[in-house]
Design a protein around this motif. Structure first.
Motif, mmCIF file in Angstrom:
data_model
loop_
_atom_site.group_PDB
_atom_site.id
_atom_site.type_symbol
_atom_site.label_atom_id
_atom_site.label_comp_id
_atom_site.label_asym_id
_atom_site.label_seq_id
_atom_site.Cartn_x
_atom_site.Cartn_y
_atom_site.Cartn_z
ATOM 1 N N LEU A 55 -7.634 42.575 0.762
ATOM 2 C CA LEU A 55 -8.650 43.541 0.859
ATOM 3 C C LEU A 55 -9.921 43.064 1.126
ATOM 4 C CD1 LEU A 55 -9.862 46.252 -0.366
ATOM 5 C CD2 LEU A 55 -9.998 45.007 -2.500
ATOM 6 N N LEU A 56 -10.334 41.964 0.832
ATOM 7 C CA LEU A 56 -11.503 41.544 1.320
ATOM 8 C C LEU A 56 -11.647 41.025 2.887
ATOM 9 C CD1 LEU A 56 -12.266 38.654 -1.457
ATOM 10 C CD2 LEU A 56 -13.126 41.109 -1.176
ATOM 11 N N ALA A 57 -10.493 40.699 3.446
ATOM 12 C CA ALA A 57 -10.449 40.621 4.569
ATOM 13 C C ALA A 57 -10.910 42.047 5.522
ATOM 14 C CB ALA A 57 -9.270 39.999 5.118
ATOM 15 N N SER A 58 -10.116 43.004 4.954
ATOM 16 C CA SER A 58 -10.267 44.342 5.785
ATOM 17 C C SER A 58 -11.802 44.789 5.278
ATOM 18 C CB SER A 58 -9.333 45.289 4.942
ATOM 19 O OG SER A 58 -9.396 45.752 3.752
ATOM 20 N N LEU A 59 -12.411 44.585 4.525
ATOM 21 C CA LEU A 59 -13.626 45.066 4.315
ATOM 22 C C LEU A 59 -14.559 44.349 5.038
ATOM 23 C CD1 LEU A 59 -13.853 45.158 0.213
ATOM 24 C CD2 LEU A 59 -13.710 47.380 1.851
ATOM 25 N N GLY A 60 -14.302 43.195 5.515
ATOM 26 C CA GLY A 60 -15.197 42.292 6.248
ATOM 27 C C GLY A 60 -15.354 42.828 7.896
ATOM 28 N N ARG A 61 -14.210 43.714 8.211
ATOM 29 C CA ARG A 61 -14.088 44.045 9.767
ATOM 30 C C ARG A 61 -15.117 44.989 9.898
ATOM 31 N NH1 ARG A 61 -7.610 44.758 9.505
ATOM 32 N NH2 ARG A 61 -7.229 42.478 9.150
#
Length: 61
Positions: A55-61
């Motif tokens: 989830l955090l990785a996808s928000l950082g995009r």
């Protein structure tokens, strides 16, 4: 997943958070809990560690 009692958890807020717009996290072991700091008695999201990381990785995009 079944419900868990989250009232006694140590909730943490990011030091980067705005005073009025924030989420709080608690991680008592195998899961991570997320709640709205303005509504601590409200609903709580529960994530497995690996899913929270995605989830955090996808928000950082």
């Amino acid at each position: 997943m079944r419900r868990r009692d989250t009232t006694s958890l140590a909730w943490r807020k990011s030091s980067f958070s705005d005073v009025n717009e924030c989420v709080e996290l608690a991680w008592p072991g195998d899961v991570i809990f997320v709640r709205d700091s303005k509504n601590p008695a409200g609903p709580v999201l529960m994530f497995e560690h690996s899913r929270f990381g995605r989830l955090l990785a996808s928000l950082g995009r």
